[in-house]
Design a protein around this motif. Structure first.
Motif, mmCIF file in Angstrom:
data_model
loop_
_atom_site.group_PDB
_atom_site.id
_atom_site.type_symbol
_atom_site.label_atom_id
_atom_site.label_comp_id
_atom_site.label_asym_id
_atom_site.label_seq_id
_atom_site.Cartn_x
_atom_site.Cartn_y
_atom_site.Cartn_z
ATOM 1 N N GLU A 174 0.830 -1.210 0.000
ATOM 2 C CA GLU A 174 0.000 0.000 0.000
ATOM 3 C C GLU A 174 0.863 1.259 0.000
ATOM 4 O O GLU A 174 0.521 2.260 -0.643
ATOM 5 N N ILE A 175 1.980 1.221 0.718
ATOM 6 C CA ILE A 175 2.891 2.367 0.728
ATOM 7 C C ILE A 175 3.449 2.598 -0.671
ATOM 8 O O ILE A 175 3.508 3.732 -1.162
ATOM 9 N N VAL A 176 3.869 1.523 -1.324
ATOM 10 C CA VAL A 176 4.390 1.640 -2.688
ATOM 11 C C VAL A 176 3.336 2.230 -3.611
ATOM 12 O O VAL A 176 3.595 3.181 -4.357
ATOM 13 N N CYS A 177 2.127 1.684 -3.556
ATOM 14 C CA CYS A 177 1.052 2.164 -4.441
ATOM 15 C C CYS A 177 0.733 3.627 -4.173
ATOM 16 O O CYS A 177 0.508 4.405 -5.110
ATOM 17 N N ALA A 178 0.714 4.021 -2.905
ATOM 18 C CA ALA A 178 0.383 5.400 -2.561
ATOM 19 C C ALA A 178 1.416 6.373 -3.105
ATOM 20 O O ALA A 178 1.075 7.465 -3.583
ATOM 21 N N HIS A 179 2.681 5.991 -3.055
ATOM 22 C CA HIS A 179 3.731 6.902 -3.532
ATOM 23 C C HIS A 179 3.866 6.875 -5.053
ATOM 24 O O HIS A 179 4.357 7.836 -5.641
ATOM 25 N N VAL A 180 3.433 5.802 -5.663
ATOM 26 C CA VAL A 180 3.394 5.782 -7.126
ATOM 27 C C VAL A 180 2.268 6.676 -7.632
ATOM 28 O O VAL A 180 2.418 7.409 -8.617
ATOM 29 N N ALA A 181 1.140 6.653 -6.945
ATOM 30 C CA ALA A 181 -0.039 7.383 -7.401
ATOM 31 C C ALA A 181 -0.059 8.837 -6.937
ATOM 32 O O ALA A 181 -0.743 9.660 -7.533
ATOM 33 N N GLY A 182 0.664 9.177 -5.895
ATOM 34 C CA GLY A 182 0.594 10.520 -5.342
ATOM 35 C C GLY A 182 1.219 11.576 -6.228
ATOM 36 O O GLY A 182 1.890 11.287 -7.215
ATOM 37 N N ALA A 183 0.973 12.816 -5.873
ATOM 38 C CA ALA A 183 1.534 13.933 -6.626
ATOM 39 C C ALA A 183 3.004 14.123 -6.260
ATOM 40 O O ALA A 183 3.461 13.717 -5.204
ATOM 41 N N GLY A 184 3.744 14.774 -7.159
ATOM 42 C CA GLY A 184 5.149 15.052 -6.900
ATOM 43 C C GLY A 184 6.051 14.451 -7.952
ATOM 44 O O GLY A 184 5.625 13.628 -8.766
#
Length: 355
Positions: A174-184
Protein backbone atom coordinates in the motif's frame (compact mmCIF):
# COMPACT_ATOMS: atom_id res chain seq x y z
CA UNK A 1 11.47 19.00 -1.95
CA UNK A 2 10.39 22.59 -2.51
CA UNK A 3 8.89 23.97 -5.70
CA UNK A 4 12.20 25.46 -6.84
CA UNK A 5 13.85 22.04 -6.70
CA UNK A 6 11.06 20.51 -8.76
CA UNK A 7 11.32 23.24 -11.39
CA UNK A 8 15.08 22.89 -11.69
CA UNK A 9 14.87 19.11 -12.00
CA UNK A 10 12.31 19.58 -14.78
CA UNK A 11 14.64 21.83 -16.74
CA UNK A 12 17.55 19.45 -16.17
CA UNK A 13 15.45 16.67 -17.67
CA UNK A 14 14.62 18.82 -20.67
CA UNK A 15 18.29 19.67 -21.26
CA UNK A 16 19.36 16.04 -21.01
CA UNK A 17 16.61 14.78 -23.30
CA UNK A 18 16.91 17.53 -25.91
CA UNK A 19 19.42 15.63 -28.11
CA UNK A 20 17.06 12.64 -28.21
CA UNK A 21 14.14 14.78 -29.33
CA UNK A 22 16.13 16.07 -32.32
CA UNK A 23 17.33 12.75 -33.69
CA UNK A 24 16.76 12.34 -37.44
CA UNK A 25 13.68 10.29 -38.19
CA UNK A 26 14.36 6.72 -39.32
CA UNK A 27 13.34 5.81 -42.84
CA UNK A 28 11.46 2.69 -41.85
CA UNK A 29 10.84 0.27 -39.00
CA UNK A 30 13.81 -1.95 -39.91
CA UNK A 31 16.15 1.03 -39.86
CA UNK A 32 14.76 2.04 -36.49
CA UNK A 33 15.43 -1.44 -35.08
CA UNK A 34 19.00 -1.30 -36.39
CA UNK A 35 19.50 2.14 -34.89
CA UNK A 36 18.36 0.86 -31.50
CA UNK A 37 21.24 -1.61 -31.62
CA UNK A 38 23.93 0.88 -32.61
CA UNK A 39 26.70 1.44 -30.12
CA UNK A 40 25.63 3.76 -27.33
CA UNK A 41 28.00 6.74 -27.45
CA UNK A 42 29.81 7.53 -24.23
CA UNK A 43 29.01 11.21 -24.71
CA UNK A 44 25.28 10.47 -24.53
CA UNK A 45 25.63 11.33 -20.84
CA UNK A 46 25.97 15.09 -20.18
CA UNK A 47 29.45 15.79 -18.84
CA UNK A 48 28.24 18.48 -16.50
CA UNK A 49 25.98 15.96 -14.73
CA UNK A 50 28.79 13.56 -13.81
CA UNK A 51 30.22 14.42 -10.40
CA UNK A 52 32.17 12.76 -7.61
CA UNK A 53 30.85 12.34 -4.09
CA UNK A 54 33.09 15.08 -2.67
CA UNK A 55 31.77 17.45 -5.32
CA UNK A 56 28.19 16.52 -4.55
CA UNK A 57 28.79 16.95 -0.82
CA UNK A 58 29.83 20.54 -1.48
CA UNK A 59 26.57 21.25 -3.34
CA UNK A 60 23.20 22.31 -2.02
CA UNK A 61 20.27 19.89 -2.14
CA UNK A 62 18.85 21.83 -5.08
CA UNK A 63 22.08 21.43 -7.07
CA UNK A 64 22.32 17.74 -6.18
CA UNK A 65 18.70 17.24 -7.24
CA UNK A 66 19.43 18.83 -10.62
CA UNK A 67 22.32 16.42 -11.22
CA UNK A 68 20.22 13.47 -10.07
CA UNK A 69 17.41 14.45 -12.43
CA UNK A 70 19.78 14.86 -15.37
CA UNK A 71 21.49 11.53 -14.64
CA UNK A 72 18.19 9.71 -14.47
CA UNK A 73 17.02 11.37 -17.69
CA UNK A 74 20.10 10.10 -19.53
CA UNK A 75 19.60 6.62 -18.08
CA UNK A 76 15.91 6.80 -18.99
CA UNK A 77 16.91 7.17 -22.64
CA UNK A 78 18.85 3.88 -22.35
CA UNK A 79 16.23 1.93 -20.44
CA UNK A 80 13.34 2.92 -22.69
CA UNK A 81 15.50 3.11 -25.88
CA UNK A 82 12.78 4.99 -27.77
CA UNK A 83 12.28 1.90 -29.94
CA UNK A 84 9.75 -0.92 -30.06
CA UNK A 85 12.27 -3.35 -28.53
CA UNK A 86 14.41 -2.94 -25.42
CA UNK A 87 18.19 -2.76 -25.89
CA UNK A 88 19.53 -6.32 -26.20
CA UNK A 89 21.86 -5.87 -23.21
CA UNK A 90 19.19 -4.59 -20.81
CA UNK A 91 18.76 -7.95 -19.09
CA UNK A 92 22.48 -8.08 -18.31
CA UNK A 93 22.46 -4.50 -17.05
CA UNK A 94 19.56 -5.22 -14.72
CA UNK A 95 21.22 -8.39 -13.40
CA UNK A 96 24.61 -6.69 -12.92
CA UNK A 97 22.94 -3.84 -11.03
CA UNK A 98 21.21 -6.40 -8.82
CA UNK A 99 24.49 -8.14 -8.07
CA UNK A 100 26.23 -4.85 -7.27
CA UNK A 101 23.35 -3.80 -5.01
CA UNK A 102 23.55 -7.07 -3.11
CA UNK A 103 27.32 -6.69 -2.70
CA UNK A 104 26.92 -3.15 -1.35
CA UNK A 105 24.20 -4.27 1.06
CA UNK A 106 26.00 -7.39 2.31
CA UNK A 107 27.82 -5.61 5.20
CA UNK A 108 24.57 -3.99 6.37
CA UNK A 109 22.95 -7.45 6.25
CA UNK A 110 25.85 -8.84 8.33
CA UNK A 111 27.14 -10.96 5.48
CA UNK A 112 30.76 -11.34 4.37
CA UNK A 113 30.18 -12.46 0.77
CA UNK A 114 31.60 -10.32 -2.04
CA UNK A 115 30.07 -10.05 -5.50
CA UNK A 116 31.70 -13.30 -6.69
CA UNK A 117 30.39 -15.26 -3.70
CA UNK A 118 26.94 -13.69 -4.08
CA UNK A 119 26.86 -14.75 -7.74
CA UNK A 120 27.85 -18.30 -6.77
CA UNK A 121 25.21 -18.40 -4.00
CA UNK A 122 22.47 -18.04 -6.58
CA UNK A 123 23.76 -19.33 -9.92
CA UNK A 124 25.38 -22.47 -8.49
CA UNK A 125 22.51 -23.37 -6.17
CA UNK A 126 20.57 -26.51 -7.04
CA UNK A 127 17.24 -25.65 -8.73
CA UNK A 128 15.13 -26.87 -5.80
CA UNK A 129 17.53 -26.11 -2.95
CA UNK A 130 16.78 -23.55 -0.24
CA UNK A 131 18.79 -20.38 -0.71
CA UNK A 132 21.48 -19.30 1.71
CA UNK A 133 21.27 -15.83 3.32
CA UNK A 134 23.64 -14.56 0.61
CA UNK A 135 21.49 -16.14 -2.06
CA UNK A 136 18.34 -14.53 -0.63
CA UNK A 137 19.98 -11.10 -0.59
CA UNK A 138 21.03 -11.49 -4.22
CA UNK A 139 17.58 -12.82 -5.12
CA UNK A 140 15.94 -9.76 -3.52
CA UNK A 141 17.36 -7.35 -6.10
CA UNK A 142 17.06 -9.90 -8.92
CA UNK A 143 13.30 -9.81 -8.41
CA UNK A 144 13.33 -6.73 -10.66
CA UNK A 145 14.28 -9.00 -13.56
CA UNK A 146 12.07 -11.95 -12.62
CA UNK A 147 9.52 -13.21 -15.16
CA UNK A 148 6.20 -11.36 -14.93
CA UNK A 149 7.48 -8.90 -12.33
CA UNK A 150 4.98 -6.08 -12.06
CA UNK A 151 5.76 -4.53 -8.69
CA UNK A 152 2.39 -5.58 -7.30
CA UNK A 153 1.37 -7.01 -3.94
CA UNK A 154 2.75 -10.46 -4.75
CA UNK A 155 6.17 -9.06 -5.64
CA UNK A 156 6.32 -7.00 -2.43
CA UNK A 157 5.31 -10.09 -0.45
CA UNK A 158 8.08 -12.09 -2.13
CA UNK A 159 10.60 -9.37 -1.18
CA UNK A 160 9.42 -9.57 2.41
CA UNK A 161 9.81 -13.35 2.46
CA UNK A 162 13.37 -13.11 1.18
CA UNK A 163 14.14 -10.65 3.99
CA UNK A 164 12.47 -12.80 6.62
CA UNK A 165 9.81 -10.20 7.44
CA UNK A 166 6.71 -11.32 9.30
CA UNK A 167 3.26 -9.79 9.32
CA UNK A 168 0.97 -8.38 6.68
CA UNK A 169 3.04 -7.37 3.65
CA UNK A 170 -0.03 -5.62 2.25
CA UNK A 171 0.96 -2.61 4.36
CA UNK A 172 4.18 -2.20 2.40
CA UNK A 173 2.44 -2.76 -0.93
CA UNK A 174 0.00 0.00 0.00
CA UNK A 175 2.89 2.37 0.73
CA UNK A 176 4.39 1.64 -2.69
CA UNK A 177 1.05 2.16 -4.44
CA UNK A 178 0.38 5.40 -2.56
CA UNK A 179 3.73 6.90 -3.53
CA UNK A 180 3.39 5.78 -7.13
CA UNK A 181 -0.04 7.38 -7.40
CA UNK A 182 0.59 10.52 -5.34
CA UNK A 183 1.53 13.93 -6.63
CA UNK A 184 5.15 15.05 -6.90
CA UNK A 185 8.26 14.38 -8.95
CA UNK A 186 9.81 10.88 -9.14
CA UNK A 187 12.87 11.46 -6.95
CA UNK A 188 10.94 12.98 -4.09
CA UNK A 189 8.30 10.24 -4.15
CA UNK A 190 10.96 7.54 -4.21
CA UNK A 191 12.82 8.97 -1.22
CA UNK A 192 9.59 9.49 0.70
CA UNK A 193 8.52 5.91 -0.01
CA UNK A 194 11.78 4.55 1.41
CA UNK A 195 11.30 6.55 4.60
CA UNK A 196 7.68 5.43 4.95
CA UNK A 197 8.59 1.76 4.43
CA UNK A 198 11.39 1.96 6.99
CA UNK A 199 9.10 3.60 9.55
CA UNK A 200 6.38 1.01 9.04
CA UNK A 201 8.83 -1.88 9.25
CA UNK A 202 10.34 -0.44 12.44
CA UNK A 203 6.90 -0.05 13.97
CA UNK A 204 6.19 -3.69 13.10
CA UNK A 205 9.30 -4.81 14.97
CA UNK A 206 11.35 -5.76 11.90
CA UNK A 207 15.11 -6.10 12.18
CA UNK A 208 16.81 -2.82 11.33
CA UNK A 209 18.78 -4.30 8.43
CA UNK A 210 15.68 -5.96 6.94
CA UNK A 211 13.70 -2.72 7.20
CA UNK A 212 16.49 -0.79 5.50
CA UNK A 213 16.84 -3.29 2.66
CA UNK A 214 13.11 -3.31 1.97
CA UNK A 215 13.15 0.51 1.97
CA UNK A 216 15.95 0.64 -0.61
CA UNK A 217 14.23 -1.97 -2.76
CA UNK A 218 10.90 -0.18 -2.52
CA UNK A 219 12.45 3.18 -3.41
CA UNK A 220 13.78 1.85 -6.72
CA UNK A 221 10.41 0.26 -7.45
CA UNK A 222 8.56 3.55 -6.89
CA UNK A 223 11.11 5.47 -8.95
CA UNK A 224 10.78 3.09 -11.91
CA UNK A 225 7.01 3.26 -11.87
CA UNK A 226 7.03 7.04 -11.66
CA UNK A 227 9.44 7.22 -14.60
CA UNK A 228 7.34 4.82 -16.66
CA UNK A 229 10.01 2.10 -16.85
CA UNK A 230 8.80 -1.40 -17.61
CA UNK A 231 11.00 -2.77 -14.82
CA UNK A 232 13.14 -1.21 -12.08
CA UNK A 233 16.91 -1.04 -11.98
CA UNK A 234 18.68 -1.41 -8.64
CA UNK A 235 20.22 2.03 -8.05
CA UNK A 236 19.87 3.52 -4.59
CA UNK A 237 21.50 0.64 -2.70
CA UNK A 238 24.66 0.91 -4.81
CA UNK A 239 25.57 4.34 -3.48
CA UNK A 240 23.58 5.37 -0.43
CA UNK A 241 25.44 2.93 1.82
CA UNK A 242 28.57 5.04 1.40
CA UNK A 243 26.89 8.18 2.73
CA UNK A 244 27.99 9.24 6.22
CA UNK A 245 27.00 11.92 8.70
CA UNK A 246 29.45 14.34 10.34
CA UNK A 247 30.50 11.67 12.85
CA UNK A 248 31.18 9.08 10.15
CA UNK A 249 28.09 7.00 10.93
CA UNK A 250 26.28 5.45 7.98
CA UNK A 251 22.99 7.19 7.22
CA UNK A 252 19.75 5.23 7.27
CA UNK A 253 16.23 6.04 5.98
CA UNK A 254 15.09 7.15 9.43
CA UNK A 255 17.81 9.81 9.75
CA UNK A 256 17.07 13.47 9.11
CA UNK A 257 19.97 13.80 6.65
CA UNK A 258 19.04 10.68 4.69
CA UNK A 259 16.87 12.36 2.00
CA UNK A 260 19.79 14.61 1.05
CA UNK A 261 22.07 11.58 0.92
CA UNK A 262 19.57 9.71 -1.24
CA UNK A 263 19.52 12.52 -3.81
CA UNK A 264 23.28 12.33 -4.11
CA UNK A 265 23.20 8.54 -4.22
CA UNK A 266 20.77 8.57 -7.15
CA UNK A 267 22.93 11.09 -9.03
CA UNK A 268 25.98 8.83 -8.66
CA UNK A 269 24.19 5.51 -9.23
CA UNK A 270 22.40 6.63 -12.39
CA UNK A 271 25.67 7.94 -13.83
CA UNK A 272 27.39 4.65 -12.99
CA UNK A 273 24.57 2.63 -14.58
CA UNK A 274 24.77 4.69 -17.77
CA UNK A 275 28.52 4.06 -17.96
CA UNK A 276 27.90 0.33 -17.45
CA UNK A 277 25.32 0.41 -20.25
CA UNK A 278 27.87 1.91 -22.65
CA UNK A 279 30.26 -0.96 -21.89
CA UNK A 280 27.56 -3.63 -22.12
CA UNK A 281 26.35 -2.32 -25.47
CA UNK A 282 29.88 -2.79 -26.83
CA UNK A 283 30.15 -6.29 -25.37
CA UNK A 284 26.70 -7.27 -26.63
CA UNK A 285 27.61 -6.14 -30.14
CA UNK A 286 30.75 -8.29 -30.03
CA UNK A 287 28.74 -11.30 -28.89
CA UNK A 288 26.15 -10.94 -31.65
CA UNK A 289 28.92 -10.42 -34.22
CA UNK A 290 30.48 -13.84 -33.51
CA UNK A 291 27.19 -15.76 -33.72
CA UNK A 292 27.62 -16.63 -37.44
CA UNK A 293 30.94 -18.29 -36.60
CA UNK A 294 29.33 -20.79 -34.22
CA UNK A 295 28.38 -24.17 -35.68
CA UNK A 296 26.32 -25.55 -32.80
CA UNK A 297 22.60 -25.42 -33.60
CA UNK A 298 21.59 -24.13 -30.13
CA UNK A 299 24.19 -21.32 -30.32
CA UNK A 300 21.53 -18.67 -30.88
CA UNK A 301 19.68 -19.71 -27.75
CA UNK A 302 22.89 -19.65 -25.72
CA UNK A 303 23.66 -16.16 -27.00
CA UNK A 304 20.15 -15.13 -25.93
CA UNK A 305 20.84 -16.50 -22.44
CA UNK A 306 24.05 -14.48 -22.23
CA UNK A 307 22.19 -11.33 -23.29
CA UNK A 308 19.54 -11.87 -20.62
CA UNK A 309 21.57 -12.38 -17.45
CA UNK A 310 24.71 -11.54 -15.53
CA UNK A 311 26.15 -15.02 -15.91
CA UNK A 312 25.30 -18.44 -17.33
CA UNK A 313 26.73 -21.80 -16.33
CA UNK A 314 27.26 -24.55 -18.93
CA UNK A 315 24.90 -26.74 -16.91
CA UNK A 316 22.15 -24.12 -17.09
CA UNK A 317 22.73 -23.64 -20.81
CA UNK A 318 22.55 -27.40 -21.33
CA UNK A 319 19.24 -27.63 -19.46
CA UNK A 320 17.78 -24.73 -21.44
CA UNK A 321 18.87 -25.94 -24.88
CA UNK A 322 18.99 -29.72 -24.64
CA UNK A 323 22.76 -29.79 -25.23
CA UNK A 324 25.04 -32.11 -23.32
CA UNK A 325 27.17 -30.55 -20.59
CA UNK A 326 30.29 -31.28 -22.60
CA UNK A 327 28.90 -29.64 -25.75
CA UNK A 328 27.86 -26.59 -23.72
CA UNK A 329 31.36 -26.25 -22.25
CA UNK A 330 32.89 -26.45 -25.73
CA UNK A 331 30.52 -23.78 -26.99
CA UNK A 332 31.43 -21.41 -24.16
CA UNK A 333 35.13 -22.05 -24.74
CA UNK A 334 34.61 -21.11 -28.37
CA UNK A 335 32.76 -17.94 -27.40
CA UNK A 336 35.64 -16.92 -25.15
CA UNK A 337 38.13 -17.68 -27.92
CA UNK A 338 36.20 -15.46 -30.35
CA UNK A 339 35.90 -12.62 -27.83
CA UNK A 340 32.13 -12.83 -27.55
CA UNK A 341 32.01 -13.79 -23.86
CA UNK A 342 34.17 -13.89 -20.73
CA UNK A 343 34.70 -16.50 -18.05
CA UNK A 344 33.80 -14.66 -14.84
CA UNK A 345 35.20 -16.84 -12.05
CA UNK A 346 38.80 -17.67 -12.97
CA UNK A 347 38.19 -21.26 -11.82
CA UNK A 348 38.85 -24.52 -13.62
CA UNK A 349 35.52 -25.97 -12.48
CA UNK A 350 32.04 -24.57 -11.80
CA UNK A 351 32.68 -21.85 -14.33
CA UNK A 352 30.28 -19.02 -15.10
CA UNK A 353 30.26 -17.09 -18.38
CA UNK A 354 28.89 -13.68 -19.26
CA UNK A 355 29.38 -10.49 -21.24
Amino acid sequence: MDRLTTIRIFYALMIALAPLAHRPRQKNAADADDAGRDALPANAFPKWARASLPTLDSMSDVEAAVLAGASLAALHAVVTSGQREAPPFLGVLRARQALAAAAHCAPAARLREDDAALRDALLLAAPDAALSPAGRLHALFRLFGAPRFGGDHGDVECAGELLGLNGDMAEYAEIVCAHVAGAGEPLGRSVAAAQAIARRAGANGARAEAAELLALWGADLVLAKRLGWERPLALLALRVGGMRDATGRRLRPGDAAWPSAALRAYALAAADAHLAAVDLQRRASMLVAVLPKLRAKPAGRVVALLLADDGVTPAAAARATGMSDRAARRLFDRLVELGGARELTGRETFRIYGL
